[in-house]
Write a protein that holds these residues in place. Sequence first.
Motif: not given
Length: 294
Positions: A6-7, A69-70, A27-31
Amino acid sequence: MSTRRVTVFGGTGFLGRRIVRRLLDHGFAVRVAARHSERVMHGGASAPEFVRADVGDDASLAAAVAGAWAVVNAVGLYVERGGLTFGAVHVAGAERVAAQARRAGVARLVHVSGIGADPNSASKYIRARGRGEAAVRHAFPGAIIVRPAVMFGPDDGFLTGLASMLAGFPVFPLFGGGHTKLQPAHVDDVAEAVARIFEAPAPAALYEFGGPEVFNYRALLERIAGHIGAKPVLLPVPFALWRALGSAAEWLPRPPLTRNQVELMQQDTIVSPGCTGFAPLGIAPRGIEAVLGR
């Protein structure tokens, strides 16, 4: 750990950095995509990735959303300075983010606006928020609009600021007669709601997030004063004078008051009847005592 990235644009702000932390916890990967990195909060299950991006620059936006993804757009502007205008950030910038997200094949876009956003408002700020929502929906038809009420938290510029001022002044000026209605929401509840929107199988197209109580401004000040043991005299001050003060204060590096804040205080900011809010996401919002203490 989820591989879904998710950005988060505006991920260094008051709400944005909490959204980052909550997404990590889920648990999301975050940018984190922002113009400045010094306020990024590293917390939760892992540290976020950071990229520099500007809502006025398509190339940086495209790089920021690549492989995501989002996307969350939590960019906010409260004082216009130079080329940074409400229209440039909340309308044109928001549309650019949405367009780049759609072009990149992003599955979900959450656009953070605010309760009361109205494209026909006489206020430049409120009008830009409303026009921004329409621009985002045009560029990304499935966008999810999130409208928080005025937010409070441990390091806010609203509730804790009011408490400090009420404790320090025997006479406290009211916005108008103090009749404007507010429904303050805890910033961490709003951030958690955004994270849960990404986990919802079929999220709503529009959410409005307000706290468990509706106050008029006078009643809110009286509640805060009661919690801190203060007994100030609440003095009504016409909005025309507040607008003049806000205009003058905007010349300061960190203005304590802005014209858009005055304009927001001239209209009720409460959840619209029937609008989807915290409940479907399983969140029981906290009241102002969560910050003031009991």
